[in-house]
Design an enzyme around this catalytic site. Structure first.
Site, mmCIF file in Angstrom:
data_model
loop_
_atom_site.group_PDB
_atom_site.id
_atom_site.type_symbol
_atom_site.label_atom_id
_atom_site.label_comp_id
_atom_site.label_asym_id
_atom_site.label_seq_id
_atom_site.Cartn_x
_atom_site.Cartn_y
_atom_site.Cartn_z
ATOM 1 N N LEU A 102 1.029 -1.367 0.106
ATOM 2 C CA LEU A 102 0.097 -0.133 -0.012
ATOM 3 C C LEU A 102 0.836 1.112 -0.117
ATOM 4 C CD1 LEU A 102 -2.823 -1.082 2.616
ATOM 5 C CD2 LEU A 102 -3.049 -0.977 0.218
ATOM 6 N N ASP A 103 0.463 2.305 -0.620
ATOM 7 C CA ASP A 103 1.405 3.485 -0.914
ATOM 8 C C ASP A 103 1.445 4.025 0.574
ATOM 9 O OD1 ASP A 103 1.336 2.968 -3.342
ATOM 10 O OD2 ASP A 103 -0.101 4.648 -3.861
ATOM 11 N N THR A 104 2.419 4.946 0.723
ATOM 12 C CA THR A 104 2.838 5.547 2.330
ATOM 13 C C THR A 104 1.434 6.357 2.768
ATOM 14 O OG1 THR A 104 4.979 5.698 1.494
ATOM 15 C CG2 THR A 104 4.233 7.110 3.404
ATOM 16 N N HIS A 185 0.525 1.358 -7.823
ATOM 17 C CA HIS A 185 -0.337 2.628 -7.802
ATOM 18 C C HIS A 185 -1.629 2.527 -8.629
ATOM 19 C CE1 HIS A 185 2.846 4.815 -5.607
ATOM 20 N NE2 HIS A 185 3.577 5.103 -6.705
ATOM 21 N N LYS A 188 -4.728 5.100 -8.242
ATOM 22 C CA LYS A 188 -4.310 6.140 -8.527
ATOM 23 C C LYS A 188 -4.019 6.545 -10.102
ATOM 24 C CE LYS A 188 -2.350 7.017 -4.113
ATOM 25 N NZ LYS A 188 -0.832 7.181 -3.354
#
Ligand code: URA
Length: 240
Positions: A102-104, A185, A188
């Site tokens: 998972l992204d930051t 990502h 997004k």
């Protein structure tokens, strides 16, 4: 198995180091201090403690975390602390790894295990384990955006368009999306390719496993047996 071997397998150091721990009287099994590292113990389910901290020995571990913002899903984080810093050291030492990333700035359900087969089952595109996301958008959520996400958007480094399993508006600038892959990502990039932008991203579920309401950001716990059946059920071809 030998007590020192059990301790080693549970992440308490080298076999030699574990023998020292036992000799030093720092290890108890079912409440009784044991100072002979060759004492025979069962692995699965044995209750033990090291320096007073209680553990239950497990052959394999599967756990869930509510990933908070500003933590990196990496063992070598660059700008923020690692999600691994939220886990007890013995679990990291025995090699638990996150199932996907998972992204930051993304929050939500993150699974960890030291079972490579399970990690593969959950992350391999072949198994199509659905990932559910709640998205807050920069611009309003339009029917055109939902239509594009469902019918497929072309990302520039992908051979063909990627489509959501489902997508639905949940408010003027929020949507719920389910993906079958877990590409870099992906949410997004898909939303960007469809002409909007992600402001905030949360993953409430992986397969049929939902983030429990009482698991607060930064907290983790082992999966229950029922939850284990669900995660394995999410990738049935891997178990066969
Ligand atoms: N898609 C993204 O863009 N980011 C995540 O963290 C997960 C899915």
């Amino acid at each position: 198995m030998n007590l020192d071997v059990l301790l080693q397998r549970q992440g308490f150091g080298t076999r030699r180091g574990c023998r020292v721990l036992v000799h030093q009287g720092r290890v108890a099994v079912r409440g009784e201090v044991i100072d002979d590292p060759d004492t025979q113990v069962e692995e699965e389910g044995t209750e033990f403690s090291v320096d007073g901290e209680a553990w239950i020995a497990r052959g394999r571990v599967v756990l869930m975390m509510h990933k908070p913002v500003d933590y990196e899903v990496s063992r070598k984080p660059q700008h923020h602390p690692s999600v691994h810093s939220l886990l007890p050291e013995p679990l990291n030492a025995r090699g638990v790894q996150a199932a996907g990333r998972l992204d930051t700035d993304t929050t939500g359900l993150l699974l960890f295990s030291d079972d490579g087969t399970l990690i593969h089952a959950l992350t391999s595109p072949k198994h199509e384990v659905h990932k559910t996301y709640d998205v807050t958008l920069v611009h309003p959520c339009t029917p055109e955006l939902i239509h594009a996400l469902k019918s497929g958007v072309q990302l520039h480094d992908e051979p063909g368009p990627l489509s959501a399993v489902s997508a639905a508006a949940t408010g003027p600038d929020t949507l719920h999306i389910v993906l079958r892959e877990g590409k870099y990502h992906q949410v997004k990039r898909m939303i960007g390719a469809a002409g909007n932008r992600v402001l905030a991203l949360h993953r409430p579920a992986v397969g049929s496993l939902s983030l429990p309401a009482d698991l607060m950001p930064g907290e983790w716990r082992y999966l229950t047996n029922e939850e284990l059946n669900r995660v394995w059920g999410a990738a049935p071809r891997a178990r066969a």
